[in-house]
Design a protein around this motif. Structure first.
Motif, PDB file in Angstrom:
ATOM      1  N   LEU A 238      39.174  34.740  42.308  1.00 37.08           N
ATOM      2  CA  LEU A 238      40.525  34.415  42.763  1.00 37.08           C
ATOM      3  C   LEU A 238      40.725  34.889  44.198  1.00 37.08           C
ATOM      4  N   ARG A 239      40.283  36.088  44.495  1.00 35.63           N
ATOM      5  CA  ARG A 239      40.433  36.648  45.840  1.00 35.63           C
ATOM      6  C   ARG A 239      39.823  35.726  46.888  1.00 35.63           C
ATOM      7  N   GLU A 240      38.612  35.251  46.639  1.00 42.84           N
ATOM      8  CA  GLU A 240      37.931  34.404  47.623  1.00 42.84           C
ATOM      9  C   GLU A 240      38.576  33.025  47.722  1.00 42.84           C
ATOM     10  N   VAL A 241      39.019  32.479  46.598  1.00 43.05           N
ATOM     11  CA  VAL A 241      39.709  31.191  46.612  1.00 43.05           C
ATOM     12  C   VAL A 241      41.020  31.332  47.394  1.00 43.05           C
ATOM     13  N   ALA A 242      41.760  32.403  47.145  1.00 43.62           N
ATOM     14  CA  ALA A 242      43.014  32.633  47.868  1.00 43.62           C
ATOM     15  C   ALA A 242      42.744  32.832  49.362  1.00 43.62           C
ATOM     16  N   HIS A 243      41.691  33.559  49.689  1.00 42.90           N
ATOM     17  CA  HIS A 243      41.356  33.777  51.096  1.00 42.90           C
ATOM     18  C   HIS A 243      41.092  32.455  51.808  1.00 42.90           C
ATOM     19  N   ARG A 244      40.384  31.548  51.155  1.00 36.67           N
ATOM     20  CA  ARG A 244      40.070  30.254  51.785  1.00 36.67           C
ATOM     21  C   ARG A 244      41.320  29.426  52.069  1.00 36.67           C
ATOM     22  N   VAL A 245      42.399  29.679  51.346  1.00 35.18           N
ATOM     23  CA  VAL A 245      43.653  28.982  51.610  1.00 35.18           C
ATOM     24  C   VAL A 245      44.516  29.763  52.608  1.00 35.18           C
ATOM     25  N   LEU A 246      44.594  31.075  52.448  1.00 36.31           N
ATOM     26  CA  LEU A 246      45.510  31.884  53.246  1.00 36.31           C
ATOM     27  C   LEU A 246      45.014  32.152  54.666  1.00 36.31           C
ATOM     28  N   GLU A 247      43.743  32.390  54.835  1.00 35.32           N
ATOM     29  CA  GLU A 247      43.224  32.738  56.165  1.00 35.32           C
ATOM     30  C   GLU A 247      43.486  31.633  57.190  1.00 35.32           C
ATOM     31  N   PRO A 248      43.250  30.365  56.875  1.00 32.33           N
ATOM     32  CA  PRO A 248      43.599  29.326  57.853  1.00 32.33           C
ATOM     33  C   PRO A 248      45.097  29.294  58.176  1.00 32.33           C
ATOM     34  N   LEU A 249      45.936  29.542  57.184  1.00 31.57           N
ATOM     35  CA  LEU A 249      47.376  29.579  57.441  1.00 31.57           C
ATOM     36  C   LEU A 249      47.727  30.708  58.406  1.00 31.57           C
TER      37      LEU A 249
ATOM     38  N   LEU B  29      48.101  39.421  49.210  1.00 33.32           N
ATOM     39  CA  LEU B  29      47.386  39.701  50.460  1.00 33.32           C
ATOM     40  C   LEU B  29      46.575  40.985  50.335  1.00 33.32           C
ATOM     41  N   ASP B  30      47.130  41.962  49.632  1.00 31.99           N
ATOM     42  CA  ASP B  30      46.380  43.195  49.431  1.00 31.99           C
ATOM     43  C   ASP B  30      45.126  42.945  48.599  1.00 31.99           C
ATOM     44  N   LEU B  31      45.194  41.995  47.685  1.00 32.63           N
ATOM     45  CA  LEU B  31      43.992  41.606  46.946  1.00 32.63           C
ATOM     46  C   LEU B  31      42.964  40.999  47.895  1.00 32.63           C
ATOM     47  N   VAL B  32      43.388  40.048  48.724  1.00 29.02           N
ATOM     48  CA  VAL B  32      42.473  39.426  49.688  1.00 29.02           C
ATOM     49  C   VAL B  32      41.858  40.492  50.587  1.00 29.02           C
ATOM     50  N   ASN B  33      42.618  41.525  50.902  1.00 30.79           N
ATOM     51  CA  ASN B  33      42.152  42.584  51.798  1.00 30.79           C
ATOM     52  C   ASN B  33      41.214  43.587  51.131  1.00 30.79           C
ATOM     53  N   THR B  34      40.838  43.347  49.872  1.00 29.89           N
ATOM     54  CA  THR B  34      39.889  44.259  49.230  1.00 29.89           C
ATOM     55  C   THR B  34      38.459  44.031  49.700  1.00 29.89           C
TER      56      THR B  34
ATOM     57  N   GLU C  73      32.458  45.415  53.508  1.00 27.95           N
ATOM     58  CA  GLU C  73      32.428  46.314  52.354  1.00 27.95           C
ATOM     59  C   GLU C  73      33.255  45.747  51.213  1.00 27.95           C
ATOM     60  N   GLU C  74      32.655  45.680  50.045  1.00 34.61           N
ATOM     61  CA  GLU C  74      33.328  45.236  48.822  1.00 34.61           C
ATOM     62  C   GLU C  74      34.087  46.418  48.239  1.00 34.61           C
ATOM     63  N   ARG C  75      35.410  46.305  48.147  1.00 35.23           N
ATOM     64  CA  ARG C  75      36.223  47.397  47.615  1.00 35.23           C
ATOM     65  C   ARG C  75      36.466  47.276  46.111  1.00 35.23           C
ATOM     66  N   LEU C  76      35.993  46.174  45.514  1.00 37.01           N
ATOM     67  CA  LEU C  76      36.097  45.994  44.060  1.00 37.01           C
ATOM     68  C   LEU C  76      34.700  45.787  43.479  1.00 37.01           C
ATOM     69  N   PRO C  77      33.843  46.795  43.567  1.00 36.95           N
ATOM     70  CA  PRO C  77      32.470  46.596  43.111  1.00 36.95           C
ATOM     71  C   PRO C  77      32.309  46.547  41.595  1.00 36.95           C
ATOM     72  N   ASP C  78      33.277  47.104  40.859  1.00 40.60           N
ATOM     73  CA  ASP C  78      33.132  47.151  39.404  1.00 40.60           C
ATOM     74  C   ASP C  78      34.513  47.207  38.753  1.00 40.60           C
ATOM     75  N   ASP C  79      34.510  47.177  37.429  1.00 34.02           N
ATOM     76  CA  ASP C  79      35.770  47.156  36.675  1.00 34.02           C
ATOM     77  C   ASP C  79      36.600  48.416  36.897  1.00 34.02           C
ATOM     78  N   ASP C  80      35.949  49.560  37.038  1.00 36.70           N
ATOM     79  CA  ASP C  80      36.708  50.787  37.245  1.00 36.70           C
ATOM     80  C   ASP C  80      37.393  50.785  38.613  1.00 36.70           C
ATOM     81  N   ALA C  81      36.737  50.264  39.630  1.00 33.57           N
ATOM     82  CA  ALA C  81      37.363  50.143  40.955  1.00 33.57           C
ATOM     83  C   ALA C  81      38.543  49.176  40.881  1.00 33.57           C
ATOM     84  N   LEU C  82      38.393  48.107  40.121  1.00 33.99           N
ATOM     85  CA  LEU C  82      39.491  47.157  39.933  1.00 33.99           C
ATOM     86  C   LEU C  82      40.662  47.845  39.237  1.00 33.99           C
ATOM     87  N   ARG C  83      40.389  48.637  38.216  1.00 39.81           N
ATOM     88  CA  ARG C  83      41.451  49.364  37.515  1.00 39.81           C
ATOM     89  C   ARG C  83      42.188  50.296  38.475  1.00 39.81           C
ATOM     90  N   ARG C  84      41.445  51.040  39.296  1.00 44.93           N
ATOM     91  CA  ARG C  84      42.078  51.952  40.254  1.00 44.93           C
ATOM     92  C   ARG C  84      42.934  51.185  41.263  1.00 44.93           C
TER      93      ARG C  84
END
Length: 175
Positions: A57-68, A9-14, A25-36
């Motif tokens: 993966l984040r967007e695919v998971a969101h499409r399943v989790l948000e309706p739930l 869920l924290d991934l979806v919330n990025t 706002e995109e919180r994972l704009p690049d590889d370094d942000a992903l690492r952090r």
């Protein structure tokens, strides 16, 4: 940053302000942000690519989790199934009893599969009747309501909850 109660869920919330296009706002704009983000989530990694795959993966998971979270039926789960099966194909057995899978994570390229397994764990083992979306109209963050009486409304009482309380106070004071 971590208000979901589960790393998937924290991934979806990025994506901040997912429901408000003007503030999104995109919180994972690049590889370094992903690492952090990964290090804050408990993974020890080096930035070696993979941000595009993790965002997929984040967007695919969101499409399943948000309706739930909102009481609707999830749409097409096939893309998420494929990502989870692909992750399981790479997984190692971490323990036999209980059976537990893990993906060795060395760099950010390994994160998509590790997080796909975490998404599977969320769907398989968590009480999804406790899955909620923040009551703020623009926020869109998802979280597991682990409160005793199931009354949590906000992703964060200090963030969206406080903003709503301030808005109501302002309206009362204006009258």
């Amino acid at each position: 940053m971590f208000v979901g109660g589960h790393v998937a869920l924290d991934l979806v919330n990025t994506v901040a302000w997912r429901l408000d296009p003007a503030r999104r706002e995109e919180r994972l704009p690049d590889d370094d942000a992903l690492r952090r983000w990964a290090e804050a989530a408990g993974f020890t990694v080096v930035a070696d690519g993979g941000v595009t795959e993790v965002r997929e993966l984040r967007e695919v998971a969101h499409r399943v989790l948000e309706p739930l979270a909102t009481g609707a039926e999830p749409g097409d789960v096939e893309p998420l199934r494929r990502l989870i099966v692909g992750a399981l194909a790479r997984a190692e057995v971490a323990s036999v009893v209980p059976l537990e899978w893990r993906i060795p994570v060395h760099g950010t390229r390994d994160l998509r599969d590790a997080l796909a397994l975490e998404t599977w764990r969320l769907l398989q083992f968590e009480d999804l009747t406790r899955l909620c979306r923040c009551a703020d109209d623009g926020c869109g963050r998802l979280f597991l309501d682990r409160s005793r009486n199931g009354s949590r409304r906000w992703c964060s009482s200090a963030d969206c909850g406080n903003r709503e309380r301030a808005r109501r106070h302002y309206q009362r004071a204006r009258r």
